[in-house]
Design an enzyme around this catalytic site. Structure first.
Site, PDB file in Angstrom:
ATOM      1  N   SER A 190       0.857  -1.189   0.000  1.00  6.92           N
ATOM      2  CA  SER A 190       0.000   0.000   0.000  1.00  6.92           C
ATOM      3  C   SER A 190       0.890   1.234   0.000  1.00  6.92           C
ATOM      4  O   SER A 190       2.076   1.147  -0.350  1.00  6.92           O
ATOM      5  CB  SER A 190      -0.924  -0.020   1.219  1.00  6.92           C
ATOM      6  N   ASN A 191       0.355   2.376   0.345  1.00  5.07           N
ATOM      7  CA  ASN A 191       1.171   3.603   0.408  1.00  5.07           C
ATOM      8  C   ASN A 191       0.695   4.477   1.556  1.00  5.07           C
ATOM      9  O   ASN A 191      -0.230   4.110   2.278  1.00  5.07           O
ATOM     10  CB  ASN A 191       1.112   4.333  -0.940  1.00  5.07           C
ATOM     11  N   ARG A 192       1.306   5.637   1.706  1.00  2.00           N
ATOM     12  CA  ARG A 192       1.059   6.443   2.899  1.00  2.00           C
ATOM     13  C   ARG A 192      -0.150   7.369   2.788  1.00  2.00           C
ATOM     14  O   ARG A 192      -0.376   8.205   3.654  1.00  2.00           O
ATOM     15  CB  ARG A 192       2.297   7.309   3.194  1.00  2.00           C
ATOM     16  N   SER A 193      -0.907   7.289   1.734  1.00  2.00           N
ATOM     17  CA  SER A 193      -2.057   8.191   1.585  1.00  2.00           C
ATOM     18  C   SER A 193      -3.062   7.977   2.718  1.00  2.00           C
ATOM     19  O   SER A 193      -3.404   6.844   3.054  1.00  2.00           O
ATOM     20  CB  SER A 193      -2.761   7.923   0.243  1.00  2.00           C
ATOM     21  N   ALA A 201      -4.340   7.573  -4.298  1.00  2.00           N
ATOM     22  CA  ALA A 201      -2.996   7.089  -4.611  1.00  2.00           C
ATOM     23  C   ALA A 201      -3.129   5.602  -4.954  1.00  2.00           C
ATOM     24  O   ALA A 201      -3.053   4.731  -4.086  1.00  2.00           O
ATOM     25  CB  ALA A 201      -2.082   7.279  -3.407  1.00  2.00           C
TER      26      ALA A 201
END
Ligand SMILES: Cc1cc2nc3c(=O)[nH]c(=O)nc-3n(C[C@H](O)[C@H](O)[C@H](O)COP(=O)(O)O)c2cc1C
Length: 410
Positions: free
Chosen positions: A221-224, A287
């Site tokens: 995943s990502n930091r959004s 994102a």
């Protein structure tokens, strides 16, 4: 109801007032219809209505505590609930409305939660009378009806037919399905009266990260956090738009009045977005993962076993696909999160994906990008315009972005 388009009552707040008439039993079905359409339902009832239908049934179906007394015995501090409900509702439906309750409403009496909410309500009120034929025809009732109409209340005439008394005549409560339809019509009308530049416009916003499974417990995943997208959705709603928010996993509360569709993966987001491509304005803030594991493991990958080989494959590009299928009159806005050569890369993305605007931000800049309440973005338009905005709260950034996209001054 179509699966793709949310019902007009979706996300709306319906206060349902039930009075002490025999037709009160039909409200159980009415609540079910509202809930199925995605509405929140708050039941208030007169103490007499409890003789006809139980709080337990209504509270269970509506998934909210039912209120009857204006001064509840055991709930300290809740005496202002009638004001709270009056501000909360998008519509107040009183069904069935007895002759007695209508007379009280017509004279401004507010001795119960149900009648007090009517005086406090800022939303449209729909009254659905039901009673014996002779009660309906009585001059006192006629006068109540006239007075309530004079207040601007919506009235739903009772239907002709066999009455609970055994007599035949006018007085039957309309079928729940018809009350439900009338509720939706009133809501739609009051929505079209909504003020703001975007009234009557459908706006689609995506927000948050996506999660791509590696195995049943791990994901990429990502930091959004979703904050920027949620602020844009809320800002569009404040301007009167019908907003669909397709959201990846976040801990954020749904902005009021916005219809949220929760998704997890990039593929799910692709599908959800492509069901809403009739939106006049699309703002893609999410994102979305560019790559996902090609073959996620079906069971948890164990430590000490063979070294896992993460074979990644590209996900389908949502923005590019929307750009390729862009409809006439549709405005498409993308976000670019760039750490290097921002302006250049963003301009290429804008052209390649057929966007009207691209909003550039840099996650390495302090106070910008993921996980902060603020952002500093540069707005780049298809016409070659480029405007760096100052560091602002994300709520303000959202307002600025909409101002620019709609060609309004801020
Ligand atoms: C079995 C029964 C059925 C009733 N049905 C109705 C009705 O359909 N409509 C009506 O106006 N009153 C009806 N009433 C009379 C109301 O219950 C009565 O006027 C009561 O005071 C209404 O109180 P409320 O409006 O505060 O709920 C009925 C009474 C009984 C005993």
């Amino acid at each position: 109801m179509s699966e793709t388009t949310p019902h007009r009552l979706s996300g709306k707040r319906v206060i349902l007032g039930i009075t002490g008439g025999i037709a009160a039993y039909k409200t159980a079905e009415l609540i079910r219809l509202y809930k199925k359409a995605g509405a929140d339902v708050q039941v208030v009832m007169t103490p007499t209505a409890e003789k006809f239908v139980t709080r337990l049934t209504l509270g269970t179906l509506s998934e909210r505590p039912v209120h009857a007394e204006i001064f509840p015995e055991n709930e300290l501090g809740s005496w202002t609930k009638h004001i709270e409900f009056g501000l909360w509702g998008d519509i107040y439906v009183i069904a069935p409305a007895t002759a007695q309750s209508m007379a009280k409403l017509a004279s401004g009496m507010c001795d119960s939660m149900l009648t007090a909410v009517a005086l406090a309500a800022r939303c449209p009120i729909l009254v659905c009378p039901a009673m014996d034929h002779d009660m309906w025809e009585h001059p006192a009732t006629r006068e109540s009806v006239q007075t309530l109409e004079g207040f601007g209340y919506h009235m739903m005439e009772p239907e002709e037919g066999e009455l609970a008394s055994g007599l035949i005549g006018k007085g039957r409560l309309p079928e729940p399905e018809n009350i439900f339809k009338r509720t939706a019509e009133i809501i739609a009308k009051s929505a079209s009266k909504k003020k703001g530049r975007l009234a009557g416009t459908k706006v689609l916003v995506t927000a948050g990260p996506t999660r791509e499974a590696i195995d049943p417990v791990r994901f990429i995943s990502n930091r959004s956090t979703g904050t920027m997208g949620y602020e844009i959705a809320a800002a569009a709603e404040r301007r009167g738009a019908d907003v669909i928010l397709v959201s990846g996993p976040t801990s954020l509360e749904k902005p009021e009045g916005v219809h949220r569709i929760n998704v997890t993966t990039a593929a799910e987001m692709y599908d959800a977005v492509h069901k809403e491509t009739d939106a006049e304005l699309i703002v893609m803030v999410a994102a979305v993962a560019d790559y996902a594991p090609a073959n996620p493991a079906q069971s948890k990958i164990k430590k000490g076993g063979e070294e896992p080989d993460l074979d990644l494959q590209p996900t389908r590009d949502i923005l590019a696909s929307l750009g390729a299928g862009k409809k006439k009159g549709q405005t498409l806005v993308g976000f670019a999160l760039e750490t290097d050569n921002g302006e250049e890369n963003a301009r290429i993305k804008l052209e390649k994906k057929n966007l009207d605007w691209i909003i550039l931000n840099n996650p390495n800049e302090e106070g910008a990008g993921f996980g902060t309440g603020t952002n500093r973005v540069t707005m780049m338009g298809r016409d070659g315009t480029e405007e760096p905005l100052p560091m602002m709260e994300k709520r303000e950034v959202a307002e600025f972005i909409l101002d620019r996209v709609l060609g309004e001054d801020s």
